[in-house]
Enzyme design. Structure first.
Site, PDB file in Angstrom:
ATOM      1  N   TYR A 143       0.860  -1.181   0.000  1.00  0.00           N
ATOM      2  CA  TYR A 143       0.000   0.000   0.000  1.00  0.00           C
ATOM      3  C   TYR A 143       0.893   1.226   0.000  1.00  0.00           C
ATOM      4  CZ  TYR A 143      -3.483   3.405   1.596  1.00  0.00           C
ATOM      5  OH  TYR A 143      -4.312   4.495   1.707  1.00  0.00           O
ATOM      6  N   ASP A 238       9.494   3.318  -0.710  1.00  0.00           N
ATOM      7  CA  ASP A 238       8.466   3.943   0.115  1.00  0.00           C
ATOM      8  C   ASP A 238       8.802   3.601   1.562  1.00  0.00           C
ATOM      9  OD1 ASP A 238       6.277   4.496   1.676  1.00  0.00           O
ATOM     10  OD2 ASP A 238       4.800   3.605   0.324  1.00  0.00           O
ATOM     11  N   LYS A 266       4.842  10.100   8.191  1.00  0.00           N
ATOM     12  CA  LYS A 266       4.666   9.659   9.582  1.00  0.00           C
ATOM     13  C   LYS A 266       5.695  10.290  10.524  1.00  0.00           C
ATOM     14  CE  LYS A 266       2.198   5.488   8.165  1.00  0.00           C
ATOM     15  NZ  LYS A 266       0.796   5.643   8.484  1.00  0.00           N
TER      16      LYS A 266
HETATM   17  N1  HOZ Z   1      -3.064   3.962   5.975  1.00  0.00           N
HETATM   18  C1  HOZ Z   1      -2.937   3.785   7.380  1.00  0.00           C
HETATM   19  C2  HOZ Z   1      -2.505   2.426   7.736  1.00  0.00           C
HETATM   20  N2  HOZ Z   1      -1.403   1.914   7.070  1.00  0.00           N
HETATM   21  C3  HOZ Z   1      -4.222   4.073   8.089  1.00  0.00           C
HETATM   22  C4  HOZ Z   1      -4.309   5.448   8.504  1.00  0.00           C
HETATM   23  C5  HOZ Z   1      -5.481   5.797   9.430  1.00  0.00           C
HETATM   24  O1  HOZ Z   1      -6.523   5.171   9.362  1.00  0.00           O
HETATM   25  O2  HOZ Z   1      -5.318   6.715  10.192  1.00  0.00           O
END
Ligand code: HOZ
Length: 427
Positions: A143, A238, A266
């Site tokens: 992802y 990534d 992050k």
């Molecule tokens: N894309 C995030 C997990 N890999 C989730 C982010 C969220 O729901 O805050």
């Protein structure tokens, strides 16, 4: 009457799809209702129902210092007092860039954006613009945010909710994304052979986080670098999740493999919306205004987010044994969980990279998404709920990671392991 998580969710559902602003938060694959969080401090989050939890979600990664770190909060508050956003350059942006370069020396030039999705989406556009090639290659179950080209065979919430293909992505766009298994360099080689001169880039999480944590096999990253160089394709790491998780740098530093471009998010924003992509100067010079590849953002390099990033990275960098301590706590949790699961006779496979880890309810090693997908997600869901009932807050999906912060203590881990032992016994 005071709201509870239950009533707050009902209220939120009236204005947000599923009552949430990001799908995995809705607890759909584990059942039950999401916690509405009132506040968080250190390694703990507190829901609006008055419960305290040991938190391993860590806002899905950024909170490596723990919640509401006083230095970061001070930096944010002091900066905000001088203005929240200017839409003009500040000196602090260069300061943060220099700090990032100490950790990622390959990022000779970079561009700040506001989310990991923006970083990967922009890196892909840059790779296509620079190489003048249409195709991209990604891994199944990886992802890289929710841009159209990258949602094909995606992990994270897409895997969690079992969404087979996302409506809204035109066939013409999806066709330009080729997918292969992680840890399968032969498959990448076959792509290059099948599409000579057409592949702009291979984008990969060098340590996967969004199919759960999956580590690269020895030699894999070196091999994909070699293949990309030979094919004239851009290698994009990534490191939105893996950046700063195991060392002051990323998987690139940890495994000694330098990509052409890197995406970070992050931790680099310390809990504020900040992300970045960057890499070789020659490639980055294609970005506007130096070059023709356009990408922009009103809130890019936002001063408050930049201040949060600087405070976070400085605190990590100036703490000589930060990663040793973090590794010790993470190891305690990882080893403990493996041992307890084995004692309980539950088949699990735990993968860890520094302070991020996933315990798959699987019986075979997990080396790619096809392996992760064999996990017993129903058993995971039951275990998740049992742990939650014991006030341990884990990511509500088998295909995500648990994050340990420097604020987690060995007592926190001991409590977690007691809860884990009791929860396994109840499965
Ligand atoms: N894309 C995030 C997990 N890999 C989730 C982010 C969220 O729901 O805050």
């Amino acid at each position: 009457m005071a709201m509870t998580s239950k009533t707050a969710l009902e209220d939120a559902k009236k204005v947000f799809p599923g009552g949430v602003n990001s799908p995995v938060r809705a607890f759909k694959s584990v059942g039950g209702d999401p916690l509405f969080i009132g506040r968080a401090f250190g390694a703990k989050v507190y829901d609006i129902d008055g419960n305290e939890y040991i938190d391993y979600v860590g806002s899905w990664g950024p909170m490596i210092l723990g919640h509401a770190d006083s230095d970061v909060v001070d930096a944010v508050c002091n900066t905000a007092k001088n203005g929240m956003s200017f839409g003009a350059p500040t000196e602090a942006e260069t300061e943060l860039a220099r700090l990032i370069q100490q950790a990622f020396p390959g990022m000779a030039k970079m561009r700040f954006v506001s989310s990991g999705t923006e970083a990967t989406m922009s890196a892909i556009r840059l790779a296509r613009g620079y190489t003048n090639r249409p195709l991209i290659v990604k891994c199944e179950g990886a992802y890289h945010g929710h841009a159209d080209s990258l949602l094909v065979s995606a992990g994270s919430g897409v895997a969690t909710l079992g969404i087979p293909g996302c409506p809204g992505i035109p066939e013409d766009v999806a066709r330009n994304t080729l997918t292969i298994g992680f840890n399968d360099a032969d498959a990448l080689e076959a792509c290059f052979k099948a599409h000579p001169g057409k592949i702009a880039c291979f984008i990969v999480e060098p340590v996967c986080g969004n199919m759960g944590v999956v580590l690269p096999e020895p030699g894999y990253l070196e091999k994909v670098k070699e293949l990309c160089s030979a094919a004239g394709a851009i290698l994009i790491f990534d490191e939105v999740m893996s950046g700063f998780r195991a060392c002051f740098g990323g998987a690139s530093r940890y495994f000694g493999v330098e990509p052409d471009l890197t995406c970070l998010g992050k931790i680099v924003g310390g809990g504020m919306p900040l992300a970045v992509y960057g890499g070789r100067a020659e490639i980055m010079s294609s970005i506007a205004p130096d070059g023709p590849v356009y990408q922009a953002g009103t809130l890019s390099g936002n001063p408050v987010a930049v201040a949060s990033g600087i405070a976070t990275l400085k605190k990590i960098k100036n703490d000589a044994d930060f990663y040793d301590r973090l590794d010790q706590t993470s190891g305690l949790l990882y080893d403990g969980l493996e041992k307890i699961a084995a004692e309980a006779g539950i088949k699990t496979v735990a993968n860890r990279f520094g302070s991020m880890m996933t315990m798959f309810f699987a019986s075979e090693p997990v080396k790619r998404f096809a392996d992760a997908g064999k996990s017993d997600t129903k058993l995971f869901a039951r275990w998740f709920r049992l742990m939650l009932s014991r006030k341990i807050y884990l990511a509500p999906s088998q295909f995500e990671a648990a994050f340990v912060s420097i604020a987690h203590t060995s007592e926190d881990v001991e409590k977690t392991l007691v809860a884990a032992r009791q929860s396994f016994a109840e499965l």
